[in-house]
Design a protein around this motif. Sequence first.
Motif, short mmCIF file in Angstrom:
data_model
loop_
_atom_site.label_atom_id
_atom_site.label_comp_id
_atom_site.label_asym_id
_atom_site.label_seq_id
_atom_site.Cartn_x
_atom_site.Cartn_y
_atom_site.Cartn_z
N SER A 155 2.34 6.92 -6.81
CA SER A 155 1.41 7.96 -7.24
C SER A 155 2.00 9.35 -7.01
O SER A 155 1.93 10.23 -7.88
CB SER A 155 0.09 7.82 -6.48
N GLU A 156 2.63 9.55 -5.84
CA GLU A 156 3.26 10.84 -5.55
C GLU A 156 4.43 11.10 -6.48
O GLU A 156 4.64 12.24 -6.93
CB GLU A 156 3.73 10.88 -4.10
N GLU B 86 2.38 1.79 -3.42
CA GLU B 86 1.38 2.33 -4.36
C GLU B 86 1.20 3.84 -4.16
O GLU B 86 1.14 4.61 -5.13
CB GLU B 86 0.05 1.62 -4.17
N SER B 87 1.15 4.27 -2.89
CA SER B 87 1.01 5.70 -2.61
C SER B 87 2.23 6.50 -3.05
O SER B 87 2.12 7.57 -3.63
CB SER B 87 0.78 5.90 -1.10
N LEU B 88 3.43 5.94 -2.79
CA LEU B 88 4.66 6.62 -3.20
C LEU B 88 4.78 6.71 -4.71
O LEU B 88 5.24 7.72 -5.25
CB LEU B 88 5.87 5.89 -2.61
N ASP C 298 0.83 -1.21 0.00
CA ASP C 298 0.00 0.00 0.00
C ASP C 298 0.87 1.26 0.00
O ASP C 298 0.58 2.24 -0.72
CB ASP C 298 -0.91 0.01 1.23
N ALA C 299 1.92 1.24 0.83
CA ALA C 299 2.82 2.40 0.88
C ALA C 299 3.52 2.61 -0.46
O ALA C 299 3.68 3.76 -0.93
CB ALA C 299 3.85 2.22 1.98
N ARG D 20 -6.31 -0.38 9.63
CA ARG D 20 -6.65 0.73 8.75
C ARG D 20 -7.75 1.60 9.36
O ARG D 20 -7.67 2.82 9.35
CB ARG D 20 -7.08 0.20 7.39
#
Length: 642
Positions: free
Chosen positions: A241-242, A237-239, A234-235, A447
Amino acid sequence: MKDRLSRQSEESDSPVRLTVENVGGITDVDLAITDGVTLLSGRNASNKSSLLRALAGVLGGPVPPLKNDAESGMVRLTVDDTEYELELERRNGQTVATNSDVYTSSAVLCELFVALTETNPIRRAILAGDDLYDLLMRPVDTAAIRAEISRLRDRKDALDDRLAELDSMESRLPGIRSRRETLRDRKAELETELRSKRNEVEELEAEADDVTDDLKDKREKRNEVRSHVRAQEDAIESLESELDEVTTKLSEQQPTSDGTSVEEITTELDRLHQQKQDLTSKINALSSIVEMNAQLLDDEADIPDSMTEDDVTAKLNPESRQVNCWTCGSTVDEAQISEQVETIESIVVANRDQRDTVTSRIQSLTEQRRELESRAEQTERLQQRQEDISAELDRRREKVETLQSDLRSLESDIEELQRATTDDPDEEARLQGLYDDISDLEYERGRVASDLESVDAEIDEIESEIAARGDIEAERESVATELRDQRDRIESIEQDLVSTFNEMMQEVLDALGYDSVERIWLERRAEGNGRLSESAFELHIVRANEEGEVYDDTVDSLSKSEREVIGLVVALAGYLVHDAGEAVPFLVVDAVEMFDAERIDGLMELFDAHADYVVAAVLPEEAYELEDAYDTVSTRSFTGTP
C-alpha cells in the motif's frame, strides 16, 4: 557684541573647535564654536557655504568638495578634547575621503536633519512640492521591521496552530482513554480464551497416552510458524500500500515547463549579480559627479560685493554665466554644466530602473531555483523510499516462502507422527481445530497488545503536551504583544512627526508674523490597512483674506520665504522625532538670506531650544542686527576669502 575675528586665538579653551584646510573656497580656517547659536557672517561668495559643508562633512554628512587648486584637504572637529577628522583627496577628478573618523556614522541623519543647507533634501522637496514621506521615514529601517513582523506573525500562527492542536488532542483524550479500556478488556478476554483452549488441548493429549512429546513440539512449532506467516503477510500488505502511494507521488512530480535546470539558473544568477554590481558601481560614480557639479553650481551662485555691467547681465540671465569646470579646469557656461548634470541624472535614473529590473529577475530566478532544488530533493527521497520498500518487500516475500516451506514440512511430520500414535481421526481433527484456535487467539492478542501499547504511548504524549499548554500560551501572549508593538512602531513615528511639526509650525507662524497664513499643518493619511508604506504625509495650507475668512490653499501659492520656513521646521521635526540630537547635537543652517533679521532671530531661538550647537550663515546686515543676541564669526577670518 564685538566681531569675534579678534578673539579667535583667545578662545582655545572653547569645548568645540573647527579647523578647515583646502575645502570649497577656503584655504585655511580655525575657529571656535560656543554653546548655543553661532552666526557665520559674510557676503555672498565669501565661503560661508564651504565652511558649513565642511562642518556637515566632519559631522558625518556628505563629503565636501576640495578647493579647485588643491589635491588634498582636511576638516577637523574637536569636541571636549576628542578629535574627529575627515581627510580629503582628489582622485580621477573627484573628491574622496581617504580617512573618515567623523562624529557619527549615521549619514542619513546628518544629510536630512543636521545639514540644513540649500541642498537639504527636505527643503528641496518642499520647494518642489514633492512627497515628504520617504524622506522623513528614511532613518526607520522599515525592511527590518517588515521582516520582524513577518517572523512574529509566523511564530504567532505556529503557536495558534499548536494551541488548536492541543485543544483537538484534549477533546480526543476521553475517546482514546475509552479505547484503552476497551483494548484492556479485550486483551483480558483473549487471555482467558487462550487458557481455556490450552486446557482443552492438555486434557485431550492427556487422554491419549500415546501422544509423544515430539508430536506436541511439532504442533506448537506449527502454530508459531503460522503466526509468523500471518505477521509477514500483514506487513507485506502494508508495504504494498505504501509503495503504491510513493509510486503515485513520483508520477505526479512534474519537470519544469521550460526544462530549465538548476545549473542553468545558477549560471544566469551569477551573470545577473555581476550586472547588478556593475550597475551599482556606475550609479554611485555618476551620483558623485551629479553631487559635485551641483555643489559647484551652488558655490558659484554667490554674488560678489561689486558687479560690472556684464556681471549684472549674467545674473539676470543665469544660463549665460560662466564657471570653472572642476574636472578639466577650463571656463564653461553654467548652462552647459546644468545640461550635463540633467543628462547624467537621467542616466542614473535609467540605470536604477535597470537595476530594479535585474533585482526583480534575481529574486524570481532564486525562487525558481529553490523550488527546483526542493522538488529534486523530494524526488530523490521518494525514489530512495521506493527502493527501500521494494527491497523490504523482496526480503519479506522470501521470508514467507521460507516459512511456508517450514510449515509444509511440519504438517508432513505431524501427519506421520499422528498415524503412529492414534487411529481416531475425529479426535485428531478436534485437536487440530484447537491448535488453530490457539494460533488465531495468540495472533489477535499480539495485535491487541501492540494497539494497547500505541494507545498508552499516545495518551502519555498528549498528557505531556497538555501539561506544557501554560508555557505555550505565555509565549503566544508575549509574541502577540511584540507583534502589536512592531505594527504600531511605524504608525507611532508617523504620528509623532505630524504632531511635532504641527505644534512647532504654529509657534513659528505666530512668532514670525506670517499674517496671511492662518495655519500650516501636516496630515498623516493611511490607505488600506494603514501599515508601513501605505501611509503618506499631506501638507495643508489655510489662509485668511482681508475680511478674516479662512480658505484652503496650496503649497505652490506660498512665497519662497514661507516654503523655506516649512522646510526648516519639517527637518527640525525629523531631528526631534528620530532623536538625531542624541547622535549629533549640532544643527548646520545655510541659505536663509530671504529672511529678515527678526525672522532669523525667531528661527535661531527655535533651533537653539533643541540643539546644543547651532551654526548658521547670515549676511552682514542681519548679523549686525543680531550681534547682541548671538556670537558672530566673520568670514574675513578665512584665509583665501575676499
